[in-house]
Design a protein around this motif. Sequence first.
Motif, short mmCIF file in Angstrom:
data_model
loop_
_atom_site.label_atom_id
_atom_site.label_comp_id
_atom_site.label_asym_id
_atom_site.label_seq_id
_atom_site.Cartn_x
_atom_site.Cartn_y
_atom_site.Cartn_z
N ILE A 30 0.82 -1.22 0.00
CA ILE A 30 0.00 0.00 0.00
C ILE A 30 0.85 1.26 0.00
O ILE A 30 0.56 2.23 -0.70
CB ILE A 30 -0.92 0.00 1.25
N HIS A 31 1.89 1.27 0.82
CA HIS A 31 2.78 2.44 0.89
C HIS A 31 4.05 2.11 0.13
O HIS A 31 4.95 1.45 0.65
CB HIS A 31 3.11 2.79 2.34
N LEU A 32 4.12 2.56 -1.10
CA LEU A 32 5.31 2.29 -1.91
C LEU A 32 6.51 3.00 -1.31
O LEU A 32 6.38 4.02 -0.63
CB LEU A 32 5.07 2.73 -3.35
N ALA A 40 0.37 1.29 -6.21
CA ALA A 40 0.09 0.94 -4.82
C ALA A 40 -1.22 0.18 -4.72
O ALA A 40 -2.16 0.46 -5.45
CB ALA A 40 0.01 2.21 -3.97
N GLY A 41 -1.24 -0.78 -3.82
CA GLY A 41 -2.49 -1.49 -3.52
C GLY A 41 -3.43 -0.58 -2.75
O GLY A 41 -3.04 0.49 -2.27
N GLY A 42 -4.69 -1.00 -2.64
CA GLY A 42 -5.68 -0.13 -2.01
C GLY A 42 -6.36 -0.77 -0.82
O GLY A 42 -7.33 -0.22 -0.31
N THR A 43 -5.87 -1.89 -0.33
CA THR A 43 -6.59 -2.60 0.72
C THR A 43 -5.63 -3.17 1.76
O THR A 43 -4.73 -3.94 1.40
CB THR A 43 -7.40 -3.77 0.12
N PRO A 44 -5.83 -2.80 3.02
CA PRO A 44 -5.06 -3.47 4.06
C PRO A 44 -5.47 -4.94 4.11
O PRO A 44 -6.58 -5.29 3.69
CB PRO A 44 -5.49 -2.77 5.36
N VAL A 76 -9.50 6.74 11.70
CA VAL A 76 -10.66 6.28 10.94
C VAL A 76 -10.21 5.37 9.80
O VAL A 76 -9.36 5.73 9.00
CB VAL A 76 -11.45 7.48 10.35
N ASP A 77 -10.78 4.17 9.77
CA ASP A 77 -10.56 3.24 8.67
C ASP A 77 -11.61 3.54 7.62
O ASP A 77 -12.76 3.09 7.69
CB ASP A 77 -10.68 1.80 9.19
N LEU A 78 -11.23 4.37 6.63
CA LEU A 78 -12.21 4.86 5.67
C LEU A 78 -12.80 3.74 4.83
O LEU A 78 -13.97 3.79 4.44
CB LEU A 78 -11.55 5.91 4.76
N GLN A 79 -11.98 2.73 4.56
CA GLN A 79 -12.43 1.64 3.74
C GLN A 79 -13.57 0.88 4.42
O GLN A 79 -14.60 0.62 3.81
CB GLN A 79 -11.25 0.69 3.51
N LEU A 86 -7.41 5.85 2.55
CA LEU A 86 -7.63 4.63 3.34
C LEU A 86 -7.86 4.91 4.81
O LEU A 86 -8.56 4.16 5.49
CB LEU A 86 -6.42 3.69 3.20
N SER A 103 -7.85 8.15 8.13
CA SER A 103 -7.68 9.52 8.59
C SER A 103 -7.41 9.51 10.07
O SER A 103 -7.99 8.69 10.80
CB SER A 103 -8.97 10.34 8.38
#
Lengths: 289, 289
Positions: A140-142, A161-165, A281-284, B277, B279
Motif C-alpha cells: 500500500i505504501h510504496l 500501490a495497492g488499495g486494501t489493508p 478512521v478506517d475509511l475503507q 484509506l 484519517s
Amino acid sequence: MASSFSPEKSRVPPAIESPVPPVSKFMIGLCQLSVTADKERNIAHARLAIEEAAEKGAKLVVLPEIWNSPYSNDSFPVYAEDIDAGADSSPSTTMLSEVACSLKITIVGGSIPERSGDKLYNTCCVFGTDGKLKAKHRKIHLFDINIPGKIVFEESKTLTAGGTPTVVDTDVGRIGIGAHLLCYPGAFNMTSGPLHWELLQRARAVDNQLYVATCSPARDAGSEYVAWGHSTLVGPFGEVLATTEHDEAIIISEIDYSLLGPRRTNLPLQKQLRGDLYSLVDLQRLNSQ
Amino acid sequence: MASSFSPEKSRVPPAIESPVPPVSKFMIGLCQLSVTADKERNIAHARLAIEEAAEKGAKLVVLPEIWNSPYSNDSFPVYAEDIDAGADSSPSTTMLSEVACSLKITIVGGSIPERSGDKLYNTCCVFGTDGKLKAKHRKIHLFDINIPGKIVFEESKTLTAGGTPTVVDTDVGRIGIGAHLLCYPGAFNMTSGPLHWELLQRARAVDNQLYVATCSPARDAGSEYVAWGHSTLVGPFGEVLATTEHDEAIIISEIDYSLLGPRRTNLPLQKQLRGDLYSLVDLQRLNSQ
C-alpha cells in the motif's frame, strides 16, 4: 480514570476484536534468501529453504520482499507474474501453493512483482496448509527514497500501490493489522537499514503490543540495490527474540500468543487511547458499511 | 504516484502547517536532575542547573518530569502547587519565570504536580524569554503499568488527565505536536526504561521527522520509584545526537532545523500518507470549528 476518555471511540469503525488464536505456541521460520537474476533458481532455492524451515519445526514460513527477482525497477516488469491467471502464469506462487500443501504449513510468501492488466504491484501471497491462496496483499505504501550521495529508489516509478489493508486468519493465528502478528517482508537498504530497520519493527511491536516478523533478502553487495538483511522476530514488548546478520540464513523461533494478554495487561495502552481527543478512521471499512 | 491517494486527507482537520522557525540553529540544554524530598532544595538545584546550561550556550532548557517532588502517588498531593493562583502559590514556576526572564531563554519546565480545585495534574509549564507563561500542558496519557514482580505504578490513582494537546510557538521554534520539536519530560523506570525509552523517542522522531528531546530525573536507587535517566536528543532520522547515563548531568547539544526540510525530502513520508484509506481525526479541533 475519567470515563469521558472514550477509548472505544479512538478507532472508527471500532477495531475488530481479534479471535482467540487457533494455536497458542508455534515455531516461525524466516527465510533470509539470496536472490539472483535466475528466476528458476530463485524459485527452487526458496522451495529448499521452506522445506528446511519446515523440517526444523516451522509451522509458519515467511519469505523476503521480492525473492524471485532482483529488486530494481528494470527487473520488476521482466520478472512479474500474473497471479490471477493461474498456475502456468505464476510459477512462483504455484511453488508456494504446492509446498504449503505438501508440508501442511502456512506460508507468507514474501513478495513478488505482480502483473495485473497494465499495472505492476509488489504483492504478497499467503497460502494455507491446504495450499489454497488465503490472501493477496498489494503493498500500500510504496517505498520512495532520495538521499543524495547515499540512495535513490522510487518504487512508484514502475509500481502501483495497492488499495486494501490485509488481515487474514490462518491456522497459526490472525496475521496483519489489528492482529496477533504483523508480517513484513521488506528489502531495506544499506542507508535506511542500519537507521530504521530494527527501530521501526520494534516500535510497531510496542505500539500495537503484538509480534512483528520481518524477512529480508540476503545481502548481495554486487547487486544494484543492496539489501540490509537482518530478518528478525520481535515480541510484544519490542524485544528482539531472534535475528541474524546479512548472509543467507533461516531463523527458527517460537511465537507464544499466550504472552499477548499479559503484555496488554502489563501496559494497558488500549485503555489509554483518548477517543475523546482523536480517532483513527478506517475509511475503507467505514465506506463499506 | 496515483493522485487518488489524497494524502492531504489523512489528517482531519488538516495538519497545521508549521511556520518557518524563528531561528535555524540553536543549543538545547537537557538537565537530568537529582530529585530529593526537599522541595526548596529541588527548586534551588534546578535553578543552578538552568543557569549552568544557559552559561554553556543553551537557548532552550528542558527539565525532567516531576523535578520538584519525589515521583510517587503519596508525594503528588503534598508537593502540588496551584499554578494559576499566582507567585506565592507556586514557588517552582515562579523560579522558572524569573530565570527565563533574567537569562533570556526559553524553558520547558519539565513537570510538577499541579493542584487545581480538587484535582491533581502532571503539568508542564513553558516560559518565554520574557518570563511569561506561554503554555501549560497537563499530561494527557497518564502512565499506568503493572508488571508483576517488576513494577506497579498507577498515575491514574491520584492524577487527572489533561484534555488538550499543546503546541506552542517560542523564540526557538514551534514545540509540541505537528511541530519542529517534541519535548518529552519523562520519568521512565528500570523496567520500561531499558525496554522502551530510547526506542519510543527514536520511533516518534522517525515517524514525524522532527527533533525529539527527552529529559528524565537522575536515578536515585533509594527512591520508591527509580527513574531510568538517559535524557536524550534525537534527530529527524531517529539518530541519537546526544545522550547520557543515569547520573545527574546537563546535556548541551545543537538543534538544526535546516535539516528538517532535507530529511522530509529524503524520505517523503507525508506524501505517502493514504488519506484514501485512513484519517487521523483531531476531534478537539474539529469540534472547535
